[in-house]
Motif scaffolding. Structure first.
Motif, short mmCIF file in Angstrom:
data_model
loop_
_atom_site.label_atom_id
_atom_site.label_comp_id
_atom_site.label_asym_id
_atom_site.label_seq_id
_atom_site.Cartn_x
_atom_site.Cartn_y
_atom_site.Cartn_z
N VAL A 176 -1.83 3.77 -11.38
CA VAL A 176 -0.88 2.67 -11.25
C VAL A 176 -1.69 1.41 -11.00
O VAL A 176 -2.48 1.35 -10.05
N LEU A 177 -1.52 0.40 -11.85
CA LEU A 177 -2.36 -0.79 -11.82
C LEU A 177 -1.53 -2.01 -11.41
O LEU A 177 -0.42 -2.21 -11.90
N ALA A 178 -2.08 -2.82 -10.52
CA ALA A 178 -1.42 -4.05 -10.07
C ALA A 178 -2.42 -5.19 -10.08
O ALA A 178 -3.63 -4.98 -9.89
N PRO A 179 -1.96 -6.44 -10.28
CA PRO A 179 -2.86 -7.59 -10.46
C PRO A 179 -3.23 -8.30 -9.16
O PRO A 179 -2.98 -9.49 -9.00
N HIS A 180 -3.85 -7.57 -8.22
CA HIS A 180 -4.21 -8.14 -6.92
C HIS A 180 -2.97 -8.84 -6.33
O HIS A 180 -3.00 -10.03 -6.00
N TYR A 181 -1.93 -8.07 -6.17
CA TYR A 181 -0.58 -8.58 -5.95
C TYR A 181 -0.01 -8.20 -4.58
O TYR A 181 1.10 -8.59 -4.24
N ALA A 182 -0.76 -7.47 -3.78
CA ALA A 182 -0.20 -6.88 -2.57
C ALA A 182 0.37 -7.89 -1.60
O ALA A 182 1.34 -7.60 -0.88
N SER A 183 -0.19 -9.07 -1.54
CA SER A 183 0.28 -10.06 -0.57
C SER A 183 1.24 -11.09 -1.16
O SER A 183 1.67 -12.01 -0.45
N ILE A 184 1.57 -10.95 -2.43
CA ILE A 184 2.32 -12.01 -3.11
C ILE A 184 3.82 -11.81 -2.92
O ILE A 184 4.49 -11.16 -3.73
N THR A 185 4.33 -12.36 -1.84
CA THR A 185 5.77 -12.48 -1.64
C THR A 185 6.06 -13.94 -1.31
O THR A 185 5.17 -14.68 -0.88
N GLU A 186 7.30 -14.34 -1.50
CA GLU A 186 7.66 -15.71 -1.17
C GLU A 186 7.40 -16.00 0.31
O GLU A 186 6.93 -17.08 0.68
N ALA A 234 0.83 -1.20 0.00
CA ALA A 234 0.00 0.00 0.00
C ALA A 234 0.87 1.26 0.00
O ALA A 234 0.61 2.20 -0.76
N ILE A 235 1.90 1.26 0.83
CA ILE A 235 2.80 2.42 0.86
C ILE A 235 3.54 2.52 -0.47
O ILE A 235 3.78 3.62 -0.99
N GLY A 236 3.90 1.36 -1.06
CA GLY A 236 4.52 1.39 -2.38
C GLY A 236 3.62 2.05 -3.42
O GLY A 236 4.08 2.84 -4.26
N LEU A 237 2.34 1.73 -3.38
CA LEU A 237 1.40 2.35 -4.32
C LEU A 237 1.25 3.85 -4.05
O LEU A 237 1.06 4.64 -4.99
N VAL A 238 1.31 4.25 -2.79
CA VAL A 238 1.27 5.68 -2.47
C VAL A 238 2.42 6.40 -3.16
O VAL A 238 2.23 7.42 -3.84
N TYR A 239 3.63 5.88 -2.99
CA TYR A 239 4.79 6.50 -3.64
C TYR A 239 4.69 6.42 -5.16
O TYR A 239 5.00 7.39 -5.87
N ALA A 240 4.27 5.25 -5.68
CA ALA A 240 4.19 5.08 -7.13
C ALA A 240 3.22 6.08 -7.75
O ALA A 240 3.49 6.64 -8.83
N ALA A 289 -4.33 7.49 -8.90
CA ALA A 289 -4.73 6.35 -8.08
C ALA A 289 -3.69 5.25 -8.19
O ALA A 289 -3.00 5.11 -9.20
N GLY A 290 -3.61 4.46 -7.12
CA GLY A 290 -2.83 3.23 -7.11
C GLY A 290 -3.79 2.10 -6.78
O GLY A 290 -4.36 2.07 -5.68
N LEU A 291 -4.00 1.18 -7.71
CA LEU A 291 -5.08 0.20 -7.60
C LEU A 291 -4.55 -1.22 -7.71
O LEU A 291 -3.94 -1.58 -8.71
N ASP A 292 -4.81 -2.02 -6.69
CA ASP A 292 -4.43 -3.43 -6.70
C ASP A 292 -5.64 -4.33 -6.89
O ASP A 292 -5.48 -5.53 -7.10
N VAL A 293 -6.83 -3.77 -6.81
CA VAL A 293 -8.06 -4.56 -6.90
C VAL A 293 -9.07 -3.81 -7.77
O VAL A 293 -9.07 -2.58 -7.83
#
Length: 304
Positions: free
Chosen positions: A266-276, A99-105, A244-248
């Protein structure tokens, strides 16, 4: 000794499928063998409605990967005697980071700058200025686990944090406002971290976006249903908000094509929780909950 059958109600990532497959026989939704399954696995986005549960008469546990429960019919689960487990703690920190990354982006136009350079435009053009975040006000809609983690990060980088939710939390160190419109009017950046479902459907509408204003930014890592997308597209296309920064999205993954043309989104593919790390934690949590259910040991059951 035969292996227990687990019914898959959603597309299951390879890491979870492999982990489950080591100990259980996996069957897809609609397979005749699913009718005898006591355990089903789903995702927060796919959920499980009353019809899905009724089709599995032996069902006693739904294990869901994700935080949200808005697409799981908890009333139907209670009626059928089905426990529901999910993963509410495992993704908090990574979603808050994103979320903070999207704020900056969105504020500093990072994704746009990447496209600008890759297109070879740097040698002949200059990008328009971004927005400084120093000293700006950030509002968080819902101060649950993820919302509070976002607020802590935002305060730590010097943003003036406030929030809204159904009721004040005296223990929270940030001011509470009574509704999203009041919070948007106070904010330069509005971050959505609330649950989905009918109670929050189109919570962010044209009035909230107007209160956020032409210099405001919207960040959504909650659910697409929380935002009136027609109003959001109109605001982004017409300058009603800055970006806007949108993950959903409301109809993900088939999002409205108008988003693709917007430089200020800024568009993301519902990706906020996807880390190893988070993926590993989610898989481990689901396996623990299933094992606890089978052993008759306690685990968190959202129907109680």
């Amino acid at each position: 000794m035969s292996r227990e059958t687990v019914a898959l109600l959603a597309a299951v990532p390879k890491d979870l499928r492999d982990a489950l497959g080591r100990d259980y026989t996996l069957v897809e939704r609609g397979d005749p063998a699913a009718a005898g399954a006591r355990i089903a696995v789903t995702s927060g986005m796919a959920g499980a409605d009353a019809a899905a549960m009724a089709a599995l008469p032996s069902l006693r546990l739904i294990a869901s990967m994700g935080v949200g429960l808005d697409r799981i019919d908890l009333a139907a689960a209670r009626q059928q005697g089905v426990a529901v487990s999910h993963t509410p703690d495992e993704m908090t920190e990574d979603v808050a980071d994103f979320a903070i990354g999207l704020v900056y982006a969105a504020a500093r136009r990072i994704a746009e700058a990447d496209r600008f350079v890759r297109a070879g435009r740097w040698s002949r053009e200059r990008m328009a200025p971004g927005m400084s975040l120093h000293g700006k006000a950030l509002g968080v809609v819902s101060l649950g686990r993820i919302g509070a983690a976002i607020a802590r990060r935002a305060a730590g980088i010097g943003l003036d944090v406030a929030w809204t939710g159904p009721r004040p939390k005296p223990e929270a160190p940030w001011p509470w406002l009574p509704d999203a419109t009041a919070l948007a009017a106070r904010s330069d950046v509005l971050v959505l971290a609330c649950p989905g479902g009918e109670e929050t459907r189109h919570l962010v509408d044209a009035a909230v976006l107007a209160a956020l204003g032409p210099r405001g930014l919207l960040v959504n890592i909650a659910r697409g249903s929380v935002v009136d997308e027609a109003a959001l597209l109109a605001a982004l296309e017409g300058g009603g908000i800055a970006g806007a920064g949108l993950d959903v999205f409301a109809t993900e993954p088939a999002l409205d094509a108008r988003f693709l043309a917007l430089e200020n989104a800024v568009l993301a593919p519902h990706y906020a929780s996807i880390t190893e790390e988070t993926r590993g934690a989610i898989v481990a949590r689901l396996l623990r909950d299933i094992a606890a259910f089978r052993a008759g040991e306690p685990f968190f059951d959202a129907t109680r």
